[in-house]
Design a protein around this motif. Structure first.
Motif, PDB file in Angstrom:
ATOM      1  N   HIS A 179       2.563  -7.062   4.576  1.00  0.00           N
ATOM      2  CA  HIS A 179       1.215  -6.519   4.758  1.00  0.00           C
ATOM      3  C   HIS A 179       0.711  -6.821   6.160  1.00  0.00           C
ATOM      4  O   HIS A 179       1.363  -7.520   6.936  1.00  0.00           O
ATOM      5  CB  HIS A 179       0.257  -7.174   3.753  1.00  0.00           C
ATOM      6  CG  HIS A 179       0.496  -6.756   2.344  1.00  0.00           C
ATOM      7  ND1 HIS A 179      -0.319  -5.873   1.683  1.00  0.00           N
ATOM      8  CD2 HIS A 179       1.481  -7.103   1.465  1.00  0.00           C
ATOM      9  CE1 HIS A 179       0.140  -5.697   0.458  1.00  0.00           C
ATOM     10  NE2 HIS A 179       1.232  -6.432   0.304  1.00  0.00           N
ATOM     11  N   CYS A 180      -0.494  -6.297   6.448  1.00  0.00           N
ATOM     12  CA  CYS A 180      -1.223  -6.703   7.656  1.00  0.00           C
ATOM     13  C   CYS A 180      -2.586  -7.209   7.202  1.00  0.00           C
ATOM     14  O   CYS A 180      -3.145  -6.719   6.227  1.00  0.00           O
ATOM     15  CB  CYS A 180      -1.448  -5.538   8.599  1.00  0.00           C
ATOM     16  SG  CYS A 180       0.041  -4.662   9.047  1.00  0.00           S
ATOM     17  N   GLU A 237      -2.529   0.030   8.062  1.00  0.00           N
ATOM     18  CA  GLU A 237      -1.678  -1.002   7.446  1.00  0.00           C
ATOM     19  C   GLU A 237      -0.483  -0.428   6.701  1.00  0.00           C
ATOM     20  O   GLU A 237       0.643  -0.908   6.854  1.00  0.00           O
ATOM     21  CB  GLU A 237      -2.509  -1.881   6.494  1.00  0.00           C
ATOM     22  CG  GLU A 237      -1.673  -2.989   5.863  1.00  0.00           C
ATOM     23  CD  GLU A 237      -2.431  -3.832   4.843  1.00  0.00           C
ATOM     24  OE1 GLU A 237      -3.638  -3.609   4.633  1.00  0.00           O
ATOM     25  OE2 GLU A 237      -1.786  -4.714   4.230  1.00  0.00           O
ATOM     26  N   GLU A 296      -5.992  -7.938  -1.048  1.00  0.00           N
ATOM     27  CA  GLU A 296      -4.723  -7.311  -1.444  1.00  0.00           C
ATOM     28  C   GLU A 296      -4.715  -6.975  -2.940  1.00  0.00           C
ATOM     29  O   GLU A 296      -4.149  -5.968  -3.345  1.00  0.00           O
ATOM     30  CB  GLU A 296      -3.532  -8.216  -1.102  1.00  0.00           C
ATOM     31  CG  GLU A 296      -3.391  -8.595   0.369  1.00  0.00           C
ATOM     32  CD  GLU A 296      -3.106  -7.419   1.305  1.00  0.00           C
ATOM     33  OE1 GLU A 296      -3.115  -6.259   0.843  1.00  0.00           O
ATOM     34  OE2 GLU A 296      -2.892  -7.664   2.500  1.00  0.00           O
ATOM     35  N   HIS A 334       0.818  -1.220   0.000  1.00  0.00           N
ATOM     36  CA  HIS A 334       0.000   0.000   0.000  1.00  0.00           C
ATOM     37  C   HIS A 334       0.854   1.274   0.000  1.00  0.00           C
ATOM     38  O   HIS A 334       2.021   1.208  -0.335  1.00  0.00           O
ATOM     39  CB  HIS A 334      -0.998  -0.041   1.155  1.00  0.00           C
ATOM     40  CG  HIS A 334      -1.707  -1.365   1.234  1.00  0.00           C
ATOM     41  ND1 HIS A 334      -2.806  -1.660   0.468  1.00  0.00           N
ATOM     42  CD2 HIS A 334      -1.410  -2.497   1.936  1.00  0.00           C
ATOM     43  CE1 HIS A 334      -3.181  -2.919   0.716  1.00  0.00           C
ATOM     44  NE2 HIS A 334      -2.345  -3.449   1.600  1.00  0.00           N
TER      45      HIS A 334
HETATM   46 ZN    ZN Z   1      -2.268  -5.265   2.359  1.00  0.00          ZN
END
Ligand code: ZN
Length: 373
Positions: free
Chosen positions: A105-106, A51, A137, A37
């Motif tokens: 990522h989270c 995130e 995602e 992101h």
């Molecule tokens: Zn992500």
């Protein structure tokens, strides 16, 4: 000393420098770190836990540890709060000829009790929760300009539609799983801090586009208050970064320049136990022929093998390319895609079950998808 000798001395001095640089370059393990992101793409946001910020913080910490380690070169897809297209993230790694690609990522779920780390490798999945993670995602591509053209044939609401886009690349699967397992094992060592969700498989666009062993780490759920607070804390991020960095270094020790095949052989397991003898000279990859060509990649190994049919289950016309410290062995070469598919079937029937097609255009590697356009 006359001019001639002086020139020769200077020349050989530079030659030594150049070969030294080439040698050191060849021994550098290249890691592309991808913080998910960025900018207007926040990723998941729960109670101020964002995130994009957590992913970047962890990536920078992983990068710091790796940069302090010998013979590691870290490439970042982003080091600040900027937006980068998914395909460009993978291309950064492709252009750098990275040895591995690690996207961070989270996770998040409406059910705020959901928790645990998950490390994904590229592949098909029928598991609903895996597909859900990939869908979430992958959906960021809709924030990109002109995404319908760029990701033609791909429906972000259906991660499975990636299957129709191109041949699945299985060549990096074993190595990706090895790396993913190391990461998950290290998370386990964090004790009870994060639940270890394990290694999973799902069609992530960012992994699909990266041509090297590749993993995507969901470091935990920002939606879970307890886990989210760990993810959002300096201490938690340090622990997670250390776990990931140590896993990467362990992978490097095991698969890079250690004597073991860097990319695992695609041959059946029982065949791979005995190392092969090495004699042949490396094939030249210069003098590239103009045009688009397909060939079957049989195996890749750090071992050099004489290009004789008896070493390749009777297959003739095997060529070799030395790239990224590994020897890649190819069967046949043709500009005809249908003929190439027949060669692939032949290779598979000879026992190269995980062989796959590669394409080149004017000597440069391109995706099968681009080659068949
Ligand atoms: Zn992500």
């Amino acid at each position: 000393m006359n001019i001639f000798n002086k020139t020769r001395l200077i020349f050989s001095f530079f030659l030594t420098i150049i070969s030294f640089c080439a040698y050191s370059q060849a021994n550098v393990f290249k890691v592309t770190l991808d913080a998910g992101h960025g900018d207007h793409d926040f990723g998941a946001v729960y109670s101020g836990r964002i995130e994009k910020n957590i992913a970047l913080a962890i990536v920078l910490k992983v990068g710091k540890i790796l940069e302090d380690s010998p013979n590691v070169n870290v490439i970042y897809t982003r080091k600040s709060d900027v937006f980068i297209d998914l395909v460009e993230r993978a291309n950064i790694a492709n252009r750098a000829n990275s040895n591995i690609f690690v996207s961070i990522h989270c996770n998040a779920n409406k059910n705020t009790a959901a928790d645990g780390t998950e490390t994904y490798v590229m592949g098909l999945s029928k598991v609903a929760s895996n597909l859900e993670a990939a869908k979430k995602e992958n959906s960021v591509i809709t924030l990109e300009k002109d995404y319908k053209r760029k990701y033609e044939g791909y429906d972000p609401n259906s991660p499975e539609s990636m299957i129709g886009m191109t041949l699945m690349q299985e060549e990096y699967l074993d190595n990706s799983i090895a790396l993913a397992s190391k990461i998950e094992d290290n998370f386990d060592r964090l004790g009870k801090k994060l639940r270890q969700g394990g290694v999973k498989q799902a069609p992530f666009m960012v992994l699909h586009k990266a041509y090297m062993p590749r993993v995507l780490v969901e470091t935990g759920f920002v939606s879970n208050p307890t886990e989210g607070n760990i993810l959002n804390s300096e201490e938690g991020q340090n622990d997670i970064a250390k776990a990931i960095a140590e896993a990467i270094l362990s992978y490097k020790r095991e698969y890079f320049g250690s004597g073991a095949p860097e990319i695992m052989d695609a041959r059946p397991a029982k065949d791979t136990a005995k190392p092969k003898t090495v004699i042949a000279a490396p094939a030249s990859n210069k003098n590239a022929t103009k045009g688009t060509f397909f060939k079957v990649q049989l195996i890749a190994s750090i071992k050099k093998t004489p290009l004789e049919p008896k070493n390749f289950k009777g297959l003739k016309n095997v060529t070799m390319l030395y790239e990224n410290n590994i020897y890649k062995y190819f069967y046949q070469e043709t500009s005809d895609y249908e003929a190439a598919q027949k060669y692939l079937q032949e290779a598979k029937s000879k026992g190269y079950g995980a062989s796959f097609l590669v394409a080149t255009k004017d000597g440069e590697k391109i995706s099968i998808q681009d080659a068949t356009k």
